[in-house]
Design a protein around this motif. Structure first.
Motif, PDB file in Angstrom:
ATOM      1  N   LYS A 124       0.820  -1.214   0.000  1.00 14.62           N
ATOM      2  CA  LYS A 124       0.000   0.000   0.000  1.00 14.62           C
ATOM      3  C   LYS A 124       0.854   1.263   0.000  1.00 14.62           C
ATOM      4  O   LYS A 124       0.359   2.347   0.274  1.00 14.62           O
ATOM      5  CB  LYS A 124      -0.901   0.028   1.239  1.00 14.62           C
ATOM      6  N   ARG A 125       2.136   1.132  -0.288  1.00 13.91           N
ATOM      7  CA  ARG A 125       3.056   2.272  -0.212  1.00 13.91           C
ATOM      8  C   ARG A 125       3.670   2.580  -1.562  1.00 13.91           C
ATOM      9  O   ARG A 125       4.092   1.687  -2.284  1.00 13.91           O
ATOM     10  CB  ARG A 125       4.168   1.970   0.784  1.00 13.91           C
ATOM     11  N   VAL A 126       3.736   3.873  -1.853  1.00 14.18           N
ATOM     12  CA  VAL A 126       4.424   4.349  -3.059  1.00 14.18           C
ATOM     13  C   VAL A 126       5.529   5.280  -2.580  1.00 14.18           C
ATOM     14  O   VAL A 126       5.267   6.267  -1.897  1.00 14.18           O
ATOM     15  CB  VAL A 126       3.464   5.088  -4.014  1.00 14.18           C
ATOM     16  N   SER A 127       6.779   4.929  -2.912  1.00 13.02           N
ATOM     17  CA  SER A 127       7.935   5.687  -2.436  1.00 13.02           C
ATOM     18  C   SER A 127       8.611   6.418  -3.574  1.00 13.02           C
ATOM     19  O   SER A 127       8.668   5.922  -4.706  1.00 13.02           O
ATOM     20  CB  SER A 127       8.951   4.747  -1.776  1.00 13.02           C
ATOM     21  N   ILE A 128       9.133   7.594  -3.264  1.00  9.27           N
ATOM     22  CA  ILE A 128       9.899   8.397  -4.219  1.00  9.27           C
ATOM     23  C   ILE A 128      11.305   8.558  -3.662  1.00  9.27           C
ATOM     24  O   ILE A 128      11.484   9.017  -2.530  1.00  9.27           O
ATOM     25  CB  ILE A 128       9.265   9.787  -4.425  1.00  9.27           C
ATOM     26  N   HIS A 129      12.298   8.146  -4.450  1.00 16.43           N
ATOM     27  CA  HIS A 129      13.706   8.296  -4.081  1.00 16.43           C
ATOM     28  C   HIS A 129      14.429   9.093  -5.156  1.00 16.43           C
ATOM     29  O   HIS A 129      14.131   8.962  -6.336  1.00 16.43           O
ATOM     30  CB  HIS A 129      14.388   6.933  -3.961  1.00 16.43           C
ATOM     31  N   GLU A 130      15.393   9.900  -4.726  1.00 10.99           N
ATOM     32  CA  GLU A 130      16.276  10.587  -5.655  1.00 10.99           C
ATOM     33  C   GLU A 130      17.490   9.695  -5.854  1.00 10.99           C
ATOM     34  O   GLU A 130      18.125   9.276  -4.890  1.00 10.99           O
ATOM     35  CB  GLU A 130      16.711  11.930  -5.084  1.00 10.99           C
ATOM     36  N   ARG A 131      17.813   9.400  -7.103  1.00  8.95           N
ATOM     37  CA  ARG A 131      18.965   8.560  -7.439  1.00  8.95           C
ATOM     38  C   ARG A 131      19.987   9.392  -8.199  1.00  8.95           C
ATOM     39  O   ARG A 131      19.640  10.138  -9.108  1.00  8.95           O
ATOM     40  CB  ARG A 131      18.541   7.384  -8.306  1.00  8.95           C
ATOM     41  N   ARG A 132      21.248   9.231  -7.798  1.00  7.70           N
ATOM     42  CA  ARG A 132      22.355   9.908  -8.479  1.00  7.70           C
ATOM     43  C   ARG A 132      23.443   8.890  -8.774  1.00  7.70           C
ATOM     44  O   ARG A 132      23.677   7.985  -7.978  1.00  7.70           O
ATOM     45  CB  ARG A 132      22.928  11.031  -7.614  1.00  7.70           C
ATOM     46  N   PRO A 133      24.152   9.047  -9.903  1.00  8.47           N
ATOM     47  CA  PRO A 133      25.231   8.116 -10.239  1.00  8.47           C
ATOM     48  C   PRO A 133      26.431   8.335  -9.323  1.00  8.47           C
ATOM     49  O   PRO A 133      26.518   9.353  -8.626  1.00  8.47           O
ATOM     50  CB  PRO A 133      25.564   8.474 -11.693  1.00  8.47           C
ATOM     51  N   PRO A 134      27.375   7.407  -9.345  1.00  7.21           N
ATOM     52  CA  PRO A 134      28.579   7.574  -8.516  1.00  7.21           C
ATOM     53  C   PRO A 134      29.362   8.826  -8.910  1.00  7.21           C
ATOM     54  O   PRO A 134      29.424   9.178 -10.090  1.00  7.21           O
ATOM     55  CB  PRO A 134      29.409   6.328  -8.798  1.00  7.21           C
ATOM     56  N   PHE A 135      29.947   9.464  -7.923  1.00  8.85           N
ATOM     57  CA  PHE A 135      30.763  10.652  -8.165  1.00  8.85           C
ATOM     58  C   PHE A 135      31.993  10.260  -8.960  1.00  8.85           C
ATOM     59  O   PHE A 135      32.729   9.343  -8.594  1.00  8.85           O
ATOM     60  CB  PHE A 135      31.165  11.293  -6.834  1.00  8.85           C
ATOM     61  N   LEU A 136      32.210  10.932 -10.073  1.00  2.00           N
ATOM     62  CA  LEU A 136      33.331  10.664 -10.990  1.00  2.00           C
ATOM     63  C   LEU A 136      33.360   9.212 -11.449  1.00  2.00           C
ATOM     64  O   LEU A 136      34.415   8.670 -11.786  1.00  2.00           O
ATOM     65  CB  LEU A 136      34.668  11.050 -10.337  1.00  2.00           C
ATOM     66  N   VAL A 138      33.075   6.565  -9.732  1.00  2.00           N
ATOM     67  CA  VAL A 138      33.748   5.662  -8.792  1.00  2.00           C
ATOM     68  C   VAL A 138      32.817   5.352  -7.627  1.00  2.00           C
ATOM     69  O   VAL A 138      32.223   6.244  -7.039  1.00  2.00           O
ATOM     70  CB  VAL A 138      35.045   6.313  -8.257  1.00  2.00           C
ATOM     71  N   GLY A 139      32.716   4.082  -7.281  1.00  2.00           N
ATOM     72  CA  GLY A 139      31.918   3.681  -6.125  1.00  2.00           C
ATOM     73  C   GLY A 139      30.445   3.551  -6.459  1.00  2.00           C
ATOM     74  O   GLY A 139      30.044   3.442  -7.610  1.00  2.00           O
ATOM     75  N   GLU A 140      29.655   3.552  -5.413  1.00  3.08           N
ATOM     76  CA  GLU A 140      28.216   3.402  -5.540  1.00  3.08           C
ATOM     77  C   GLU A 140      27.552   4.751  -5.799  1.00  3.08           C
ATOM     78  O   GLU A 140      28.033   5.777  -5.362  1.00  3.08           O
ATOM     79  CB  GLU A 140      27.639   2.814  -4.244  1.00  3.08           C
ATOM     80  N   GLY A 141      26.422   4.713  -6.469  1.00  4.88           N
ATOM     81  CA  GLY A 141      25.608   5.901  -6.612  1.00  4.88           C
ATOM     82  C   GLY A 141      24.885   6.152  -5.298  1.00  4.88           C
ATOM     83  O   GLY A 141      25.010   5.385  -4.341  1.00  4.88           O
ATOM     84  N   THR A 142      24.140   7.231  -5.218  1.00  3.21           N
ATOM     85  CA  THR A 142      23.417   7.549  -3.998  1.00  3.21           C
ATOM     86  C   THR A 142      21.909   7.424  -4.214  1.00  3.21           C
ATOM     87  O   THR A 142      21.413   7.573  -5.326  1.00  3.21           O
ATOM     88  CB  THR A 142      23.725   8.978  -3.506  1.00  3.21           C
ATOM     89  N   SER A 143      21.233   7.164  -3.129  1.00  2.00           N
ATOM     90  CA  SER A 143      19.783   7.092  -3.126  1.00  2.00           C
ATOM     91  C   SER A 143      19.298   7.810  -1.875  1.00  2.00           C
ATOM     92  O   SER A 143      19.726   7.491  -0.765  1.00  2.00           O
ATOM     93  CB  SER A 143      19.320   5.633  -3.097  1.00  2.00           C
ATOM     94  N   SER A 144      18.424   8.787  -2.061  1.00  2.00           N
ATOM     95  CA  SER A 144      17.894   9.550  -0.934  1.00  2.00           C
ATOM     96  C   SER A 144      16.379   9.441  -0.916  1.00  2.00           C
ATOM     97  O   SER A 144      15.733   9.684  -1.947  1.00  2.00           O
ATOM     98  CB  SER A 144      18.280  11.023  -1.059  1.00  2.00           C
ATOM     99  N   PRO A 145      15.797   9.100   0.237  1.00  2.00           N
ATOM    100  CA  PRO A 145      14.336   9.043   0.314  1.00  2.00           C
ATOM    101  C   PRO A 145      13.744  10.454   0.278  1.00  2.00           C
ATOM    102  O   PRO A 145      14.196  11.333   1.004  1.00  2.00           O
ATOM    103  CB  PRO A 145      14.077   8.361   1.652  1.00  2.00           C
ATOM    104  N   ILE A 146      12.771  10.667  -0.576  1.00  2.00           N
ATOM    105  CA  ILE A 146      12.127  11.972  -0.703  1.00  2.00           C
ATOM    106  C   ILE A 146      10.766  11.953  -0.021  1.00  2.00           C
ATOM    107  O   ILE A 146      10.499  12.727   0.885  1.00  2.00           O
ATOM    108  CB  ILE A 146      11.969  12.382  -2.177  1.00  2.00           C
TER     109      ILE A 146
END
Length: 112
Positions: free
Chosen positions: A39-51, A53-61
């Motif tokens: 029953k939940r709809v979530s919105i996250h902001e996704r960004r690719p890895p910096f330069l 390298v490494g993992e991208g980011t995910s932020s709950p909105i």
């Protein structure tokens, strides 16, 4: 217990809102992802890895929870990745009211 069926039109309205929220010029740097679980709809902001390298980011909105009667309750993502009830809007609102609150963001809790 039967599964709750979410109103498809409401979910599609959220998807369209998120799609239009990110300017074309930065779509390769940031995107909004809408996911549905129960029953939940979530919105996250996704960004690719910096330069690259490494993992991208995910932020709950934001997250909206369907109340089963055509209304939703709005939550925001805190800095710890937890969902918190958004107190500046009454619970059990139509999706159009919630989208308007996300768009205006009077408390700057969703978009900073």
């Amino acid at each position: 217990m039967p599964a709750t069926v979410l109103p498809d039109l409401d979910v599609e309205k959220l998807r369209r809102f998120c799609k239009g929220r990110v300017p074309e010029r930065v779509k390769d740097k940031v995107r909004l992802e809408v996911t549905v679980k129960g029953k939940r709809v979530s919105i996250h902001e996704r960004r690719p890895p910096f330069l690259g390298v490494g993992e991208g980011t995910s932020s709950p909105i934001a997250q909206v929870r369907y109340e089963g009667d055509g209304t939703w309750t709005l939550y925001f993502g805190d800095r710890y990745g937890k969902w918190r009830l958004y107190f500046d809007l009454d619970t059990n609102q139509p999706i159009d009211v919630i989208i308007k609150e996300l768009e205006v963001d009077p408390t700057s809790v969703f978009w900073g």
